[in-house]
Design a protein around this motif. Structure first.
Motif, PDB file in Angstrom:
ATOM      1  N   ASP A 215       0.828  -1.214   0.000  1.00  0.00           N
ATOM      2  CA  ASP A 215       0.000   0.000   0.000  1.00  0.00           C
ATOM      3  C   ASP A 215       0.859   1.260   0.000  1.00  0.00           C
ATOM      4  O   ASP A 215       0.371   2.347   0.280  1.00  0.00           O
ATOM      5  N   TRP A 216       2.143   1.124  -0.314  1.00  0.00           N
ATOM      6  CA  TRP A 216       3.023   2.293  -0.389  1.00  0.00           C
ATOM      7  C   TRP A 216       2.535   3.233  -1.475  1.00  0.00           C
ATOM      8  O   TRP A 216       2.104   2.754  -2.528  1.00  0.00           O
ATOM      9  N   PRO A 217       2.550   4.538  -1.300  1.00  0.00           N
ATOM     10  CA  PRO A 217       3.104   5.320  -0.191  1.00  0.00           C
ATOM     11  C   PRO A 217       2.103   5.653   0.925  1.00  0.00           C
ATOM     12  O   PRO A 217       2.275   6.658   1.595  1.00  0.00           O
ATOM     13  N   HIS A 218       1.074   4.843   1.078  1.00  0.00           N
ATOM     14  CA  HIS A 218       0.135   4.948   2.196  1.00  0.00           C
ATOM     15  C   HIS A 218      -0.673   6.247   2.169  1.00  0.00           C
ATOM     16  O   HIS A 218      -0.603   7.062   3.100  1.00  0.00           O
ATOM     17  N   PRO A 219      -1.462   6.434   1.096  1.00  0.00           N
ATOM     18  CA  PRO A 219      -2.258   7.672   0.977  1.00  0.00           C
ATOM     19  C   PRO A 219      -3.214   7.848   2.154  1.00  0.00           C
ATOM     20  O   PRO A 219      -3.776   6.880   2.675  1.00  0.00           O
ATOM     21  N   GLY A 220      -3.377   9.104   2.562  1.00  0.00           N
ATOM     22  CA  GLY A 220      -4.311   9.413   3.635  1.00  0.00           C
ATOM     23  C   GLY A 220      -5.756   9.299   3.170  1.00  0.00           C
ATOM     24  O   GLY A 220      -6.043   9.042   1.997  1.00  0.00           O
ATOM     25  N   ILE A 221      -6.658   9.503   4.085  1.00  0.00           N
ATOM     26  CA  ILE A 221      -8.093   9.399   3.801  1.00  0.00           C
ATOM     27  C   ILE A 221      -8.653  10.798   3.596  1.00  0.00           C
ATOM     28  O   ILE A 221      -8.426  11.693   4.415  1.00  0.00           O
ATOM     29  N   PRO A 222      -9.397  11.041   2.500  1.00  0.00           N
ATOM     30  CA  PRO A 222     -10.004  12.362   2.291  1.00  0.00           C
ATOM     31  C   PRO A 222     -10.883  12.762   3.476  1.00  0.00           C
ATOM     32  O   PRO A 222     -11.624  11.944   4.016  1.00  0.00           O
ATOM     33  N   VAL A 223     -10.784  14.022   3.866  1.00  0.00           N
ATOM     34  CA  VAL A 223     -11.557  14.528   4.996  1.00  0.00           C
ATOM     35  C   VAL A 223     -12.776  15.282   4.475  1.00  0.00           C
ATOM     36  O   VAL A 223     -12.631  16.227   3.685  1.00  0.00           O
ATOM     37  N   PRO A 224     -13.997  14.859   4.863  1.00  0.00           N
ATOM     38  CA  PRO A 224     -15.199  15.564   4.406  1.00  0.00           C
ATOM     39  C   PRO A 224     -15.148  17.052   4.757  1.00  0.00           C
ATOM     40  O   PRO A 224     -14.759  17.428   5.865  1.00  0.00           O
ATOM     41  N   GLY A 225     -15.484  17.876   3.785  1.00  0.00           N
ATOM     42  CA  GLY A 225     -15.493  19.308   4.013  1.00  0.00           C
ATOM     43  C   GLY A 225     -14.173  19.993   3.727  1.00  0.00           C
ATOM     44  O   GLY A 225     -14.121  21.223   3.639  1.00  0.00           O
ATOM     45  N   ARG A 226     -13.106  19.224   3.583  1.00  0.00           N
ATOM     46  CA  ARG A 226     -11.788  19.817   3.290  1.00  0.00           C
ATOM     47  C   ARG A 226     -11.666  20.046   1.787  1.00  0.00           C
ATOM     48  O   ARG A 226     -12.099  19.220   0.981  1.00  0.00           O
ATOM     49  N   SER A 227     -11.071  21.151   1.406  1.00  0.00           N
ATOM     50  CA  SER A 227     -10.836  21.437  -0.003  1.00  0.00           C
ATOM     51  C   SER A 227      -9.973  20.332  -0.608  1.00  0.00           C
ATOM     52  O   SER A 227      -9.006  19.874   0.014  1.00  0.00           O
ATOM     53  N   ASN A 228     -10.314  19.924  -1.832  1.00  0.00           N
ATOM     54  CA  ASN A 228      -9.537  18.846  -2.456  1.00  0.00           C
ATOM     55  C   ASN A 228      -8.148  19.319  -2.890  1.00  0.00           C
ATOM     56  O   ASN A 228      -7.319  18.507  -3.296  1.00  0.00           O
ATOM     57  N   SER A 229      -7.868  20.606  -2.776  1.00  0.00           N
ATOM     58  CA  SER A 229      -6.535  21.112  -3.121  1.00  0.00           C
ATOM     59  C   SER A 229      -5.610  21.171  -1.906  1.00  0.00           C
ATOM     60  O   SER A 229      -4.409  21.384  -2.045  1.00  0.00           O
ATOM     61  N   GLU A 230      -6.172  20.951  -0.711  1.00  0.00           N
ATOM     62  CA  GLU A 230      -5.358  20.955   0.493  1.00  0.00           C
ATOM     63  C   GLU A 230      -4.623  19.623   0.623  1.00  0.00           C
ATOM     64  O   GLU A 230      -5.195  18.558   0.363  1.00  0.00           O
ATOM     65  N   ILE A 231      -3.344  19.674   0.993  1.00  0.00           N
ATOM     66  CA  ILE A 231      -2.530  18.468   1.078  1.00  0.00           C
ATOM     67  C   ILE A 231      -3.069  17.527   2.167  1.00  0.00           C
ATOM     68  O   ILE A 231      -3.293  17.936   3.305  1.00  0.00           O
ATOM     69  N   THR A 232      -3.296  16.284   1.791  1.00  0.00           N
ATOM     70  CA  THR A 232      -3.651  15.234   2.744  1.00  0.00           C
ATOM     71  C   THR A 232      -2.395  14.405   2.990  1.00  0.00           C
ATOM     72  O   THR A 232      -1.920  13.721   2.085  1.00  0.00           O
ATOM     73  N   PRO A 233      -1.821  14.445   4.184  1.00  0.00           N
ATOM     74  CA  PRO A 233      -0.554  13.751   4.423  1.00  0.00           C
ATOM     75  C   PRO A 233      -0.698  12.242   4.310  1.00  0.00           C
ATOM     76  O   PRO A 233      -1.777  11.678   4.533  1.00  0.00           O
ATOM     77  N   PHE A 234       0.403  11.589   3.979  1.00  0.00           N
ATOM     78  CA  PHE A 234       0.440  10.129   3.984  1.00  0.00           C
ATOM     79  C   PHE A 234       0.377   9.614   5.418  1.00  0.00           C
ATOM     80  O   PHE A 234       0.797  10.290   6.359  1.00  0.00           O
ATOM     81  N   PHE A 235      -0.143   8.397   5.585  1.00  0.00           N
ATOM     82  CA  PHE A 235       0.032   7.706   6.854  1.00  0.00           C
ATOM     83  C   PHE A 235       1.521   7.442   7.050  1.00  0.00           C
ATOM     84  O   PHE A 235       2.218   7.066   6.099  1.00  0.00           O
ATOM     85  N   GLN A 236       1.997   7.632   8.261  1.00  0.00           N
ATOM     86  CA  GLN A 236       3.402   7.375   8.565  1.00  0.00           C
ATOM     87  C   GLN A 236       3.543   5.898   8.954  1.00  0.00           C
ATOM     88  O   GLN A 236       3.234   5.512  10.080  1.00  0.00           O
ATOM     89  N   ILE A 237       3.973   5.091   8.004  1.00  0.00           N
ATOM     90  CA  ILE A 237       3.990   3.637   8.152  1.00  0.00           C
ATOM     91  C   ILE A 237       5.415   3.117   8.023  1.00  0.00           C
ATOM     92  O   ILE A 237       6.155   3.534   7.120  1.00  0.00           O
ATOM     93  N   ASP A 238       5.796   2.211   8.900  1.00  0.00           N
ATOM     94  CA  ASP A 238       7.079   1.514   8.817  1.00  0.00           C
ATOM     95  C   ASP A 238       6.889   0.299   7.909  1.00  0.00           C
ATOM     96  O   ASP A 238       6.310  -0.709   8.314  1.00  0.00           O
ATOM     97  N   ASP A 239       7.356   0.391   6.665  1.00  0.00           N
ATOM     98  CA  ASP A 239       7.112  -0.679   5.689  1.00  0.00           C
ATOM     99  C   ASP A 239       7.768  -1.988   6.102  1.00  0.00           C
ATOM    100  O   ASP A 239       7.232  -3.065   5.837  1.00  0.00           O
TER     101      ASP A 239
END
Length: 270
Positions: A215-239
């Protein structure tokens, strides 16, 4: 995720951080992984050029899964096949599509679209949708792959609607499931012990229908109400830690080889 060379879709559900093929290769080197499946991301919609470029850079060790729609011409599918695409993806979960009836329509359209190709259909959805499409999956003329434990919620164990149906589809060789991204199913950190019983149950049902993915690079989950242009950080995962869960879930080395080597070689045509 390379917006400089491959701009994101204006209708994307979120904006990820940039990440490169070189970073992917560094992760593979560290984990001693030699093959890779490049899965088209929702932020590019049906423009698969970024995924195809990554596959070209990765060479013969890469295969891919594309996202298409009714406007994608057959000639484009032919080109994708030559480039190593081996399936199409329906990402219902990230889009917030939880209606089984809508899932049935999407799945039926996908079956019709690739019924004459030696491809598979990959679905990211939840168990309640799997329950609603189980008959279609069982009757499908091509392999079906469910992402991320089939959307199981580890805290609910085997009492979830759709759990037994997923197990039946795997046991009867009608579907594959990826035991990937345990952090998406788990409520317990950092070792996700609540996911282990689900992984063992899936493997016990039919190890020849189990796949592993980072599942690299571990995309974050879209937040309802947040602009789609705002950066959604990756989950910080130890592969490395995630890969090391596998021998705990699957103690038998021969079964691990089935999951890590033999099953993907067959499904993706390595």
């Amino acid at each position: 995720f390379d917006p400089q060379h491959f701009p994101y879709s204006p209708s994307r559900p979120y904006t990820p951080e940039p990440v490169s093929v070189d970073e992917l290769q560094s992760m593979h080197k560290a984990l001693h992984i030699s093959r890779v499946i490049v899965v088209q991301t929702t932020v590019y919609g049906t423009d698969n050029s970024g995924a195809l470029d990554a596959m070209k850079k990765l060479g013969s060790r890469a295969r891919g899964v594309a996202v298409i729609d009714e406007k994608t011409p057959e000639s484009a599918l032919d080109e994708m096949e030559r480039a190593g695409i081996r399936g199409i993806r329906l990402n219902l979960e990230t889009a917030g599509e939880t209606d089984p009836a809508a899932g049935r329509k999407r799945f039926q359209a996908a079956v019709e679209r690739i019924k004459n190709r030696k491809w598979h259909i990959q679905i990211y959805t939840r168990l309640s949708v799997i329950e609603g499409i189980k008959d279609l999956v069982a009757a499908a003329p091509m392999p079906v792959v469910f992402d991320h434990f089939g959307g199981m919620q580890a805290a609910l164990g085997g009492d979830q609607l759709g759990f037994s149906s997923l197990m039946t589809l795997i046991r009867t060789r009608k579907a594959y499931v990826k035991i990937s991204a345990p952090y998406r199913s788990s409520t317990l950190t950092p070792d996700h012990p609540d996911v282990a019983p689900l992984a063992r149950a899936l493997v016990a049902s039919n190890p020849q229908r189990i796949l592993w993915g980072s599942d690299w690079p571990h995309p974050g989950i879209p937040v309802p109400g947040r602009s789609n242009s705002e950066i959604t950080p990756f989950f910080q995962i130890d592969d490395g830690q995630v890969l090391n869960f596998l021998p705990k879930w699957v103690p038998d080395a021969a079964v691990r080889k089935t999951i890590l080597v033999e099953n993907p070689a067959k499904l993706y045509g390595f």
